[in-house]
Enzyme design. Sequence first.
Site, mmCIF file in Angstrom:
data_model
loop_
_atom_site.group_PDB
_atom_site.id
_atom_site.type_symbol
_atom_site.label_atom_id
_atom_site.label_comp_id
_atom_site.label_asym_id
_atom_site.label_seq_id
_atom_site.Cartn_x
_atom_site.Cartn_y
_atom_site.Cartn_z
ATOM 1 N N ALA A 23 -16.941 1.069 -8.845
ATOM 2 C CA ALA A 23 -17.267 -0.194 -9.504
ATOM 3 C C ALA A 23 -16.241 -0.543 -10.580
ATOM 4 C CB ALA A 23 -18.666 -0.133 -10.120
ATOM 5 N N GLU A 46 -5.237 7.350 2.546
ATOM 6 C CA GLU A 46 -3.988 8.109 2.612
ATOM 7 C C GLU A 46 -3.893 9.102 1.458
ATOM 8 O OE1 GLU A 46 -2.980 3.846 4.022
ATOM 9 O OE2 GLU A 46 -4.400 4.815 2.657
#
Length: 141
Positions: free
Chosen positions: A50, A59
């Site tokens: 958030a 990745e």
Amino acid sequence: MIDDATVDALFAAAAAARAQAYAPYSRFAVGAALVTPEGAIHAGCNVENAAYPVGSCAEAGAISAMVAGGGHRIAAILVLGGGDALCTPCGACRQRLREFAAENATVLVAGPEGVRRSFTLGELLPASFGPDVLDAAGGAR
């Protein structure tokens, strides 16, 4: 280039990781799986937060798993996202990849149906700045 069996294994690992993605804000789940020169496969998924931009990319998760497992080089990576557009690594992840991969490393971009396109890391990050540049300049690591 990597062989078909390795591509299949990367796709399966990225799909399994993508299924675990935590993407309540973007609703865009991503999985990534990389293979080391020794053949070890490590996967990661995106994890949102958030407090944007505190989240992490798939990745980055795969790279962290590789390093935690004792690996230090990437031979190839497969990034799996949804939608119709190519889900290529973001700019920050391109640089993360460059830390552990040569410019000729394979970057496969996939959708749920399979591999959509293949790049080299050099195509995605031309004239890159990597560890070899520091080594050539006498930099310490």
